[in-house]
Design a protein around this motif. Structure first.
Motif, PDB file in Angstrom:
ATOM      1  N   THR A 140      -4.429  -1.970  -0.811  1.00 59.63           N
ATOM      2  CA  THR A 140      -5.431  -0.918  -0.983  1.00 59.63           C
ATOM      3  C   THR A 140      -6.809  -1.391  -0.508  1.00 59.63           C
ATOM      4  O   THR A 140      -7.555  -0.653   0.133  1.00 59.63           O
ATOM      5  CB  THR A 140      -5.509  -0.506  -2.461  1.00 59.63           C
ATOM      6  OG1 THR A 140      -4.217  -0.083  -2.910  1.00 59.63           O
ATOM      7  CG2 THR A 140      -6.491   0.635  -2.666  1.00 59.63           C
ATOM      8  N   THR A 141      -7.153  -2.636  -0.831  1.00 56.25           N
ATOM      9  CA  THR A 141      -8.446  -3.197  -0.419  1.00 56.25           C
ATOM     10  C   THR A 141      -8.542  -3.306   1.100  1.00 56.25           C
ATOM     11  O   THR A 141      -9.577  -3.009   1.710  1.00 56.25           O
ATOM     12  CB  THR A 141      -8.638  -4.589  -1.048  1.00 56.25           C
ATOM     13  OG1 THR A 141      -8.502  -4.484  -2.479  1.00 56.25           O
ATOM     14  CG2 THR A 141     -10.017  -5.137  -0.726  1.00 56.25           C
TER      15      THR A 141
ATOM     16  N   ARG B 293      -2.769  -3.843  -4.857  1.00 52.09           N
ATOM     17  CA  ARG B 293      -4.237  -3.832  -4.824  1.00 52.09           C
ATOM     18  C   ARG B 293      -4.759  -4.502  -3.549  1.00 52.09           C
ATOM     19  O   ARG B 293      -5.789  -4.086  -3.005  1.00 52.09           O
ATOM     20  CB  ARG B 293      -4.791  -4.540  -6.055  1.00 52.09           C
ATOM     21  CG  ARG B 293      -4.543  -3.789  -7.356  1.00 52.09           C
ATOM     22  CD  ARG B 293      -5.320  -4.389  -8.498  1.00 52.09           C
ATOM     23  NE  ARG B 293      -4.899  -3.840  -9.783  1.00 52.09           N
ATOM     24  CZ  ARG B 293      -5.428  -4.190 -10.957  1.00 52.09           C
ATOM     25  NH1 ARG B 293      -6.385  -5.091 -10.988  1.00 52.09           N
ATOM     26  NH2 ARG B 293      -4.994  -3.656 -12.080  1.00 52.09           N
TER      27      ARG B 293
ATOM     28  N   SER C 216     -10.615  -8.114  -8.132  1.00 46.32           N
ATOM     29  CA  SER C 216     -11.457  -7.413  -9.105  1.00 46.32           C
ATOM     30  C   SER C 216     -12.899  -7.893  -9.015  1.00 46.32           C
ATOM     31  O   SER C 216     -13.838  -7.111  -9.145  1.00 46.32           O
ATOM     32  CB  SER C 216     -10.909  -7.626 -10.513  1.00 46.32           C
ATOM     33  OG  SER C 216     -11.737  -7.016 -11.473  1.00 46.32           O
TER      34      SER C 216
END
Length: 321
Positions: free
Chosen positions: A316-317, A313, A27
């Motif tokens: 995805t990154t 995540r 994040s």
């Protein structure tokens, strides 16, 4: 992890902490200056003119945040949107509310706003589906449509001069909600999207993600066509039979509703945004591991969901790179 109150073992605590650290690092890379806490400096260009909005203040020549939240910029206006705050409606929002009062030509609904919202009799479809003027008889029969404590889905229509909120329910997808479960979560966890109504065909369940933090999970109901009103006589004859057949919700349907509701509860307690994809992934995880519905609220499943989201995540990154 501070606000998470779960009886974790030492191993579960370490696994959960690692998952949160991984999520936090991902994040931070995505939004390095978006999230702020109190007294954090807000990056602005002092050479350009800007307006200080809600949640900001001047401190020693710097613009700082006075609340925890996310920096928002609208033209020259800079403000901080608080996360844990009451729902702030916008025109067009899909909301779910509870009827608190039946008044003259209107219903008052509690929608997690600072004031009760108003749904006018003229702003909704009548049970017969015919577009016509509302009569005195319609006003007398208002309780046959909605009464106190009924759960209703509607759309934000506009704001009045006194700050009160008006709703509308002119489509067949809006109206009274029955045979389901209402969840109340923090509104900031429900992001605005193109679709807030979802039909989960494999479960036979309707899912409504209200922007006000009220989420409805219930038995699927086919939208009625307003062109088949001519069949009213046949409906009257079959009312008794349908009442017997539809007086209860089957056990399998109730289990599906509870499994989806528990998935949302787990995501909410972990502080994840609630959207259809993440809900379905959580439900599928519980089914694939053959976890009972009541065990989904246990510590181990919370850790598994956090690890799953961290891995998702991360993948995805990597794909974006």
């Amino acid at each position: 992890m501070r606000g998470l109150k779960l009886p974790l073992s030492q191993t579960q605590r370490v696994r959960l902490q690692r998952a949160f650290e991984k999520l936090q690092s991902l994040s931070a890379k995505a939004n390095s200056d978006a999230s702020l806490t109190v007294a954090d400096t807000i990056p602005v260009n002092y050479e350009d003119a800007f307006l200080k909005g809600h949640g900001t203040a001047d401190l020693n020549g710097e613009l700082v945040a006075t609340v925890c939240g996310v920096v928002e910029r609208v033209n020259n206006l800079v403000y901080v949107r608080a996360l844990r705050a009451r729902y702030k409606p916008e025109v067009g929002d899909v909301v779910v509310g509870r009827v608190v009062e039946v008044a003259q030509k209107r219903w008052r609904l509690e929608i997690n706003f600072s004031q009760d919202a108003v749904l006018m009799l003229s702003s909704m479809n009548m049970p017969d589906g015919i577009q016509r003027r509302r009569t005195a008889l319609d006003e007398l029969n208002m309780r046959s449509i909605f009464e106190e404590n009924d759960i209703v889905c509607a759309e934000v229509r506009n704001f009045q001069h006194d700050g009160s909120l008006q709703l509308q329910a002119r489509s067949q997808k809006y109206g009274k909600l029955e045979k389901g479960q209402l969840l109340i979560i923090d509104p900031y966890l429900v992001k605005k999207s193109k679709q807030h109504f979802h039909h989960l065909e494999q479960f036979g369940v309707d899912l409504i993600l209200g922007r006000n933090g009220y989420i409805w999970i219930g038995e699927h109901v086919e939208a009625r066509d307003s062109m088949v009103i001519d069949q009213a006589k046949n409906i009257e004859q079959s009312t008794v039979v349908e009442g017997i057949n539809q007086a209860y919700t089957p056990l399998e349907m109730r289990q599906n509703i509870c499994r989806i509701a528990n998935a949302i509860r787990v995501l909410t307690s972990l502080g994840f945004n609630v959207d259809l994809n993440l809900i379905m992934e959580t439900v599928e995880l519980s089914s694939s591991l053959k976890i009972d519905i009541h065990d989904m609220l246990g510590s181990e499943f919370h850790v598994l969901v956090a690890e799953m989201e961290a891995e998702r995540r991360s993948l995805t990154t990597k794909r974006k790179r």
